[in-house]
Motif scaffolding. Structure first.
Motif, PDB file in Angstrom:
ATOM      1  N   ILE A 118      82.144  68.370  12.678  1.00 47.23           N
ATOM      2  CA  ILE A 118      82.353  67.380  13.740  1.00 47.23           C
ATOM      3  C   ILE A 118      81.374  66.231  13.593  1.00 47.23           C
ATOM      4  N   GLU A 119      81.894  65.009  13.593  1.00 44.55           N
ATOM      5  CA  GLU A 119      81.062  63.821  13.371  1.00 44.55           C
ATOM      6  C   GLU A 119      80.841  62.991  14.630  1.00 44.55           C
ATOM      7  N   MET A 120      81.601  63.262  15.688  1.00 43.66           N
ATOM      8  CA  MET A 120      81.451  62.517  16.938  1.00 43.66           C
ATOM      9  C   MET A 120      82.009  63.352  18.085  1.00 43.66           C
ATOM     10  N   GLY A 121      81.410  63.200  19.255  1.00 41.60           N
ATOM     11  CA  GLY A 121      81.895  63.906  20.428  1.00 41.60           C
ATOM     12  C   GLY A 121      82.141  62.949  21.579  1.00 41.60           C
ATOM     13  N   TRP A 122      83.185  63.227  22.350  1.00 44.68           N
ATOM     14  CA  TRP A 122      83.529  62.461  23.557  1.00 44.68           C
ATOM     15  C   TRP A 122      83.577  63.445  24.714  1.00 44.68           C
ATOM     16  N   PHE A 123      82.715  63.237  25.693  1.00 44.23           N
ATOM     17  CA  PHE A 123      82.545  64.188  26.791  1.00 44.23           C
ATOM     18  C   PHE A 123      83.013  63.564  28.093  1.00 44.23           C
TER      19      PHE A 123
ATOM     20  N   MET B 293      90.989  59.672  28.216  1.00 46.84           N
ATOM     21  CA  MET B 293      90.143  58.637  27.624  1.00 46.84           C
ATOM     22  C   MET B 293      89.268  59.225  26.526  1.00 46.84           C
ATOM     23  N   ALA B 294      88.762  60.440  26.748  1.00 43.69           N
ATOM     24  CA  ALA B 294      87.982  61.116  25.710  1.00 43.69           C
ATOM     25  C   ALA B 294      88.847  61.358  24.477  1.00 43.69           C
ATOM     26  N   PHE B 295      90.078  61.805  24.705  1.00 51.63           N
ATOM     27  CA  PHE B 295      91.017  62.016  23.599  1.00 51.63           C
ATOM     28  C   PHE B 295      91.265  60.707  22.852  1.00 51.63           C
ATOM     29  N   HIS B 296      91.468  59.637  23.606  1.00 56.49           N
ATOM     30  CA  HIS B 296      91.737  58.330  23.003  1.00 56.49           C
ATOM     31  C   HIS B 296      90.568  57.893  22.116  1.00 56.49           C
ATOM     32  N   GLY B 297      89.359  58.146  22.584  1.00 58.68           N
ATOM     33  CA  GLY B 297      88.188  57.790  21.782  1.00 58.68           C
ATOM     34  C   GLY B 297      88.126  58.570  20.479  1.00 58.68           C
ATOM     35  N   ALA B 298      88.379  59.877  20.544  1.00 61.06           N
ATOM     36  CA  ALA B 298      88.363  60.702  19.343  1.00 61.06           C
ATOM     37  C   ALA B 298      89.481  60.288  18.389  1.00 61.06           C
ATOM     38  N   TRP B 299      90.648  59.958  18.963  1.00 62.79           N
ATOM     39  CA  TRP B 299      91.784  59.492  18.157  1.00 62.79           C
ATOM     40  C   TRP B 299      91.415  58.220  17.405  1.00 62.79           C
TER      41      TRP B 299
ATOM     42  N   SER C 105      86.640  64.670  14.950  1.00 62.60           N
ATOM     43  CA  SER C 105      86.047  64.223  16.210  1.00 62.60           C
ATOM     44  C   SER C 105      86.477  65.165  17.331  1.00 62.60           C
ATOM     45  N   LEU C 106      85.571  65.389  18.281  1.00 65.18           N
ATOM     46  CA  LEU C 106      85.798  66.302  19.401  1.00 65.18           C
ATOM     47  C   LEU C 106      86.003  65.535  20.693  1.00 65.18           C
ATOM     48  N   ALA C 107      87.009  65.943  21.469  1.00 68.25           N
ATOM     49  CA  ALA C 107      87.187  65.453  22.840  1.00 68.25           C
ATOM     50  C   ALA C 107      87.140  66.655  23.767  1.00 68.25           C
ATOM     51  N   ILE C 108      86.332  66.567  24.822  1.00 69.87           N
ATOM     52  CA  ILE C 108      86.210  67.674  25.764  1.00 69.87           C
ATOM     53  C   ILE C 108      86.068  67.121  27.174  1.00 69.87           C
ATOM     54  N   GLY C 109      86.715  67.772  28.118  1.00 66.14           N
ATOM     55  CA  GLY C 109      86.603  67.397  29.523  1.00 66.14           C
ATOM     56  C   GLY C 109      86.169  68.602  30.342  1.00 66.14           C
ATOM     57  N   VAL C 110      85.175  68.412  31.189  1.00 66.34           N
ATOM     58  CA  VAL C 110      84.587  69.509  31.965  1.00 66.34           C
ATOM     59  C   VAL C 110      84.436  69.054  33.410  1.00 66.34           C
ATOM     60  N   GLU C 111      84.863  69.897  34.361  1.00 65.16           N
ATOM     61  CA  GLU C 111      84.794  69.457  35.755  1.00 65.16           C
ATOM     62  C   GLU C 111      84.610  70.610  36.726  1.00 65.16           C
TER      63      GLU C 111
ATOM     64  N   ALA D 178      89.668  71.071  25.783  1.00 71.54           N
ATOM     65  CA  ALA D 178      89.129  70.362  24.621  1.00 71.54           C
ATOM     66  C   ALA D 178      90.168  70.238  23.524  1.00 71.54           C
ATOM     67  N   ALA D 179      89.922  69.315  22.601  1.00 70.67           N
ATOM     68  CA  ALA D 179      90.752  69.154  21.405  1.00 70.67           C
ATOM     69  C   ALA D 179      89.860  68.685  20.261  1.00 70.67           C
TER      70      ALA D 179
END
Length: 420
Positions: free
Chosen positions: A45-50, A96-102, A113-119, A245-246
């Motif tokens: 993984i080279e980048m993460g979007w949280f 939006m996190a997914f869009h950034g990783a895309w 790239s990783l996209a993850i949402g936590v709430e 996450a994706a």
């Protein structure tokens, strides 16, 4: 421009989880997405979007993702020195996190790239904390602007709006006004809204990750506790906690993976974000613009879509979004629900996960939970709620409100693995 693939997805169980913290939810979703992607650790993984909206109510602002991933970095499960971008956009946060990783992969800036949402939105005995999270989804700097807008729209819809009386249900009141306007303009009925709600509760009863895993009849939906006419409790998304996450990758990276990983990779055909405005009631919503751009980018039409997950914060929203996404004519969304076409086994199933009203709606994780469901469906891995062979799937996810629009909207188009 390069092709982008979803290597793996994950979603925790959604629900009221007061004893599970942000770091624990992060760990659960992250380890599950690694396993689904066929990766032992996140070395590649080279980048993460949280994505997250509510952690600031605990005093943790600014570096939310970095804080939640610190234990995973320490344990060698997430690589050191990898950038983590924190994303916040109301209920559209995870998309939006997914869009950034895309975009990381699309642009060639990264191979993985990783996209993850936590709430967490459920706080026992502390409704004010929950309200603080949702208050951020509407203009707090000039509230008189939306109050005046809703007062005018309420008169037009035959459902007066009272800002003081709305209290904590202002968002449900905005949806209720839209529903009332739609009913007045097109003849949509409460029965049709209830059919959409009952359908999704049935779908949710088949989803082991759903917050509500029980069926609700159409009559019981209609007789449930009123929230804001014409909406009842069963037509509205609940409060809850969860994470999703994706992991996205390039075609070059995918080619180097084992065959059992390659054959499960879902292709991202398009990812589009749009922004809301104070629109006239009879003006199309921002999801129509997002959908049209997504269809054009992918070279597809609404007729090509085999199934969808849409943002049914209320069951009326599903009726409206079916129209905005081009699955039926304007004003015909209620009839579409009534026809059975959007149910499991129908020609155009919508919200097989149970949707927000049954699966649940932990706001910062919702968009990625949609991607998880659609990936399962496209891979033929959805178990009891599996639709027939599907090639193209659509996710629509809105966040915040500006008048009758969401403040932001995401539309994502996905394509099934070649062998699925």
């Amino acid at each position: 421009m390069r092709d982008v693939y979803i290597l793996g997805t994950s979603c925790t169980a959604f629900g009221k989880r007061p004893d599970t913290g942000f770091k624990e939810l992060t760990r659960e979703a992250y380890l599950d997405v690694l396993a689904d992607a066929g990766l032992e650790t996140g070395t590649d993984i080279e980048m993460g979007w949280f994505g997250n909206c509510g952690m600031g109510t605990f005093g943790q602002r600014n570096i939310r993702g970095q804080v939640c991933f610190t234990p995973l970095v320490r344990e060698g499960l997430f690589p050191e020195r990898v950038g983590m971008i924190n994303v916040e956009g109301g209920c559209a946060t995870a998309s939006m996190a997914f869009h950034g990783a895309w975009k990381d992969i699309l642009s060639g800036q990264a191979e993985v790239s990783l996209a993850i949402g936590v709430e967490k939105t459920f706080f026992p005995g502390d409704a004010a904390r929950t309200q603080e999270i949702f208050d951020g989804g509407i203009d707090q700097l000039d509230p008189q602007e939306w109050q005046a807008y809703y007062a005018a729209r309420g008169k037009e819809a035959g459902k007066p709006f009272d800002a003081k009386a709305a209290g904590g249900t202002v968002f449900m009141d905005t949806y209720a006004m839209q529903a009332a306007w739609h009913m007045k303009r097109y003849g949509t009925t409460r029965q049709q809204i209830a059919i959409a709600a009952s359908k999704n509760h049935h779908h949710g009863s088949l989803n082991p990750k759903a917050q509500y895993r029980f069926k609700v009849s159409v009559d019981d939906v209609l007789q449930d506790r009123p929230i804001s006419y014409p909406l009842t409790r069963s037509m509205c998304a609940p409060i809850g906690d969860g994470a999703a996450a994706a992991i996205l990758c390039s075609e070059d990276f995918l080619r180097a993976q084992p065959a059992d990983v390659r054959t499960r990779a879902v292709k991202v055909r398009a990812s589009v974000l749009t922004g809301g405005k104070y629109r006239a009631p009879d003006e199309p919503g921002l999801s129509r613009v997002a959908a049209q751009k997504a269809y054009a980018a992918a070279g597809l039409t609404p007729a090509d879509v085999d199934l969808a997950e849409v943002h049914d914060a209320t069951s009326f929203c599903e009726i409206f979004q079916a129209e905005m996404l081009g699955f039926c004519e304007d004003g015909k969304g209620g009839a579409l629900m009534e026809s059975g076409a959007t149910a499991l086994g129908g020609r155009m199933p919508i919200n097989l996960s149970g949707g927000l009203v049954s699966k649940g709606h932990p706001v910062g994780a919702t968009g990625l939970s949609m991607i998880h469901e659609l990936s399962l469906q496209l891979r033929q891995e959805a178990g009891d709620r599996q639709t027939g062979r599907a090639r193209i799937a659509l996710a629509e996810n809105g966040g915040g409100v500006i008048g009758f629009d969401e403040a932001a909207c995401s539309v994502i188009l996905l394509e099934a693995p070649a062998g699925a």
